[in-house]
Write a protein that holds these residues in place. Structure first.
Motif, PDB file in Angstrom:
ATOM      1  N   ALA A 115     -12.401  31.120 -10.796  1.00 42.88           N
ATOM      2  CA  ALA A 115     -11.165  31.165 -11.568  1.00 42.88           C
ATOM      3  C   ALA A 115     -10.509  32.539 -11.439  1.00 42.88           C
ATOM      4  O   ALA A 115     -11.166  33.555 -11.212  1.00 42.88           O
ATOM      5  CB  ALA A 115     -11.454  30.866 -13.034  1.00 42.88           C
ATOM      6  N   ALA A 116      -9.179  32.557 -11.556  1.00 40.35           N
ATOM      7  CA  ALA A 116      -8.451  33.823 -11.501  1.00 40.35           C
ATOM      8  C   ALA A 116      -8.907  34.744 -12.624  1.00 40.35           C
ATOM      9  O   ALA A 116      -9.182  34.312 -13.738  1.00 40.35           O
ATOM     10  CB  ALA A 116      -6.956  33.559 -11.622  1.00 40.35           C
ATOM     11  N   ARG A 117      -9.005  36.042 -12.309  1.00 40.31           N
ATOM     12  CA  ARG A 117      -9.458  37.014 -13.299  1.00 40.31           C
ATOM     13  C   ARG A 117      -8.280  37.822 -13.812  1.00 40.31           C
ATOM     14  O   ARG A 117      -7.324  38.075 -13.079  1.00 40.31           O
ATOM     15  CB  ARG A 117     -10.487  37.955 -12.666  1.00 40.31           C
ATOM     16  N   PRO A 118      -8.333  38.254 -15.071  1.00 44.30           N
ATOM     17  CA  PRO A 118      -7.231  39.052 -15.594  1.00 44.30           C
ATOM     18  C   PRO A 118      -7.123  40.391 -14.877  1.00 44.30           C
ATOM     19  O   PRO A 118      -8.117  40.938 -14.394  1.00 44.30           O
ATOM     20  CB  PRO A 118      -7.600  39.238 -17.073  1.00 44.30           C
ATOM     21  N   SER A 119      -5.905  40.924 -14.813  1.00 52.30           N
ATOM     22  CA  SER A 119      -5.681  42.208 -14.154  1.00 52.30           C
ATOM     23  C   SER A 119      -6.397  43.324 -14.899  1.00 52.30           C
ATOM     24  O   SER A 119      -6.439  43.349 -16.128  1.00 52.30           O
ATOM     25  CB  SER A 119      -4.182  42.497 -14.091  1.00 52.30           C
ATOM     26  N   SER A 120      -6.966  44.257 -14.131  1.00 51.85           N
ATOM     27  CA  SER A 120      -7.671  45.387 -14.745  1.00 51.85           C
ATOM     28  C   SER A 120      -6.718  46.510 -15.114  1.00 51.85           C
ATOM     29  O   SER A 120      -7.077  47.411 -15.879  1.00 51.85           O
ATOM     30  CB  SER A 120      -8.725  45.930 -13.770  1.00 51.85           C
ATOM     31  N   GLY A 121      -5.520  46.496 -14.545  1.00 55.55           N
ATOM     32  CA  GLY A 121      -4.569  47.565 -14.806  1.00 55.55           C
ATOM     33  C   GLY A 121      -4.847  48.827 -14.007  1.00 55.55           C
ATOM     34  O   GLY A 121      -4.140  49.826 -14.148  1.00 55.55           O
ATOM     35  N   PRO A 158     -15.658  43.846 -11.123  1.00 50.60           N
ATOM     36  CA  PRO A 158     -15.067  42.516 -11.291  1.00 50.60           C
ATOM     37  C   PRO A 158     -13.642  42.410 -10.758  1.00 50.60           C
ATOM     38  O   PRO A 158     -13.154  41.311 -10.516  1.00 50.60           O
ATOM     39  CB  PRO A 158     -15.122  42.287 -12.808  1.00 50.60           C
ATOM     40  N   ASP A 159     -12.964  43.582 -10.571  1.00 52.17           N
ATOM     41  CA  ASP A 159     -11.591  43.543 -10.044  1.00 52.17           C
ATOM     42  C   ASP A 159     -11.564  43.686  -8.521  1.00 52.17           C
ATOM     43  O   ASP A 159     -10.540  44.069  -7.951  1.00 52.17           O
ATOM     44  CB  ASP A 159     -10.731  44.623 -10.698  1.00 52.17           C
ATOM     45  N   PHE A 160     -12.679  43.340  -7.865  1.00 53.04           N
ATOM     46  CA  PHE A 160     -12.768  43.405  -6.401  1.00 53.04           C
ATOM     47  C   PHE A 160     -11.597  42.712  -5.716  1.00 53.04           C
ATOM     48  O   PHE A 160     -10.991  43.282  -4.788  1.00 53.04           O
ATOM     49  CB  PHE A 160     -14.109  42.813  -5.956  1.00 53.04           C
ATOM     50  N   PRO A 161     -11.182  41.491  -6.132  1.00 51.45           N
ATOM     51  CA  PRO A 161     -10.038  40.859  -5.463  1.00 51.45           C
ATOM     52  C   PRO A 161      -8.759  41.681  -5.560  1.00 51.45           C
ATOM     53  O   PRO A 161      -7.959  41.712  -4.620  1.00 51.45           O
ATOM     54  CB  PRO A 161      -9.893  39.519  -6.198  1.00 51.45           C
ATOM     55  N   GLU A 162      -8.551  42.384  -6.676  1.00 53.06           N
ATOM     56  CA  GLU A 162      -7.372  43.244  -6.824  1.00 53.06           C
ATOM     57  C   GLU A 162      -7.430  44.430  -5.876  1.00 53.06           C
ATOM     58  O   GLU A 162      -6.424  44.818  -5.267  1.00 53.06           O
ATOM     59  CB  GLU A 162      -7.281  43.757  -8.260  1.00 53.06           C
ATOM     60  N   LEU A 163      -8.619  45.037  -5.765  1.00 48.84           N
ATOM     61  CA  LEU A 163      -8.774  46.177  -4.855  1.00 48.84           C
ATOM     62  C   LEU A 163      -8.387  45.771  -3.434  1.00 48.84           C
ATOM     63  O   LEU A 163      -7.719  46.526  -2.719  1.00 48.84           O
ATOM     64  CB  LEU A 163     -10.218  46.679  -4.877  1.00 48.84           C
ATOM     65  N   LEU A 164      -8.815  44.585  -3.023  1.00 48.51           N
ATOM     66  CA  LEU A 164      -8.521  44.128  -1.663  1.00 48.51           C
ATOM     67  C   LEU A 164      -7.027  43.985  -1.422  1.00 48.51           C
ATOM     68  O   LEU A 164      -6.535  44.266  -0.320  1.00 48.51           O
ATOM     69  CB  LEU A 164      -9.217  42.793  -1.392  1.00 48.51           C
TER      70      LEU A 164
END
Length: 384
Positions: free
Chosen positions: A199-205, A276-282
């Motif tokens: 599932a989509a994860r909330p943004s870490s900011g 947990p924000d690995f997808p955002e980092l990418l």
């Protein structure tokens, strides 16, 4: 009229198979289907099975990554008496209700060591006065077999018993024929569902990851060569020596080992625990460097970031290598073997991958929901 579905799943080491089967089961339940999930191993307590009715079959597992033996949860070899009890439990569970759908996870495209159970289960299903629709759910990549006859057997078994083959991939990247030599023979049964993802994860900011090289290793238990090479590769790169490198180390690696990796990092290389924000980092990164597991590759495809893959390939594992090579053929990655990996070789692969363009392709997701839609449509057409 309520439809009834029976899902059979066997996870042997990791939990990815049962997680995927449960996701499909919950997607079916969301469409009003009554779903029974029969599991051949203990379901992890962290897995939310929601409305599914759970049947716990006599449990077994693999003692190691060779997958040559099945043992009980007490690590005792299974015998003929255990096999008989397992077959009896599976057939009794199937016959407890008038099921409209039988879905086997992986089998017959894997789990051949369970054929003693699953062929009798399929025969019991076909012998019913109103046989259920029979389908199989498989990952994007199949593990290649050294003996071609085993793959021929998979195709023959599918053609003999199955009405539908669900492949959980985006066919723009990976098709069944990339890892199965008899794909053309079963093509009429195949439907691509898209990836069954988390599932989509909330943004870490956070703004971390911007223009960085992100090195990741999942849990990290089988990634020592990748991590060791990555810590020293930055000064050797021609294209990426001017940016930050962020090494994410999984929690399967001990605190002492993590401290050593942190102390060993070259200048400009940050070492931290997996995030947990690995997808955002990418999505913000210049490049990803990783192994080639299903979930990691899915995150990379969604982000559109170029990649270097160092596939896990110990013992008889071929899945990650096949997945990585398939994506390299689409110009999405550079692949470098784990064996003989050095900082110099990794730096060269990184420089080559940085010449690849980012991708704006919208990766097909929602594989569980699409699987449910396909199966319900199949049932409607059969009952029309």
């Amino acid at each position: 009229m309520t439809l009834n579905a029976f899902i059979h799943v066997q996870h042997l080491l990791g939990t990815g198979h049962v997680v995927r089967a449960a996701a499909i089961g919950k997607a079916l339940a969301a469409e009003g289907v009554s779903v029974t999930l029969a599991s051949g191993n203990r379901i992890p307590p962290t897995l939310d099975t929601g409305p599914l009715e759970i049947v716990e079959l006599p449990a077994c597992k693999s003692p190691d990554a060779a997958f040559k033996r099945l043992v009980t949860l007490d690590n005792e070899d299974i015998d003929d008496a255990w096999k008989s009890a397992r077959v009896k439990a599976s057939i009794q569970a199937l016959e407890a209700r008038d099921y409209d759908l039988l879905l086997t996870e992986t089998y017959p495209f894997g789990r051949r060591q369970l054929d003693f159970e699953l062929t009798p289960l399929l025969e019991a299903a076909e012998a019913r006065s109103k046989p259920p629709l029979i389908a199989t759910s498989i990952r994007d990549i199949l593990v290649r077999k050294k003996e071609l006859w085993k793959e021929r057997w998979m195709a023959d078994q599918a053609l003999k018993y199955y009405d539908r083959i669900l492949v959980h991939s985006d066919p723009d990247f990976i098709r069944l024929g990339d890892s199965f030599p008899f794909a053309d023979d079963v093509d009429a049964l195949v439907r691509y569902t898209g990836y069954v993802g988390t599932a989509a994860r909330p943004s870490s900011g956070s703004a971390d990851g911007e223009d960085e090289i992100i090195i990741s290793c999942g849990g990290g238990a089988v990634a020592e060569s990748l991590l060791s090479a990555a810590l020293d590769a930055r000064p050797l790169s021609r294209r990426a020596e001017d940016t930050h490198w962020r090494v994410l180390i999984g929690h399967d690696i001990s605190g002492d080992a993590f401290a050593i990796y942190k102390q060993s990092a070259a200048e400009g290389v940050f070492v931290e625990r997996a995030r947990p924000d690995f997808p955002e980092l990418l999505k913000r990164a210049r490049l990803s460097v990783s192994q080639a597991g299903y979930n990691t590759v899915l995150d990379i495809l969604v982000a559109g970031v170029p990649a270097v893959f160092v596939p896990f390939a110990q013992v008889n594992e071929t899945e990650q290598t096949q997945r990585a090579v398939a994506l390299a053929r689409h110009g999405r990655a550079v692949v470098i073997p784990e064996e003989g990996l050095t900082p110099e070789r990794l730096a060269g692969a990184i420089d080559d991958a940085l010449a690849l363009p980012r991708s704006s392709h919208a990766v097909r997701l929602g594989g569980a929901e699409e699987s449910a839609r396909i199966l319900i449509q199949d049932l409607k057409e059969r009952n029309a």
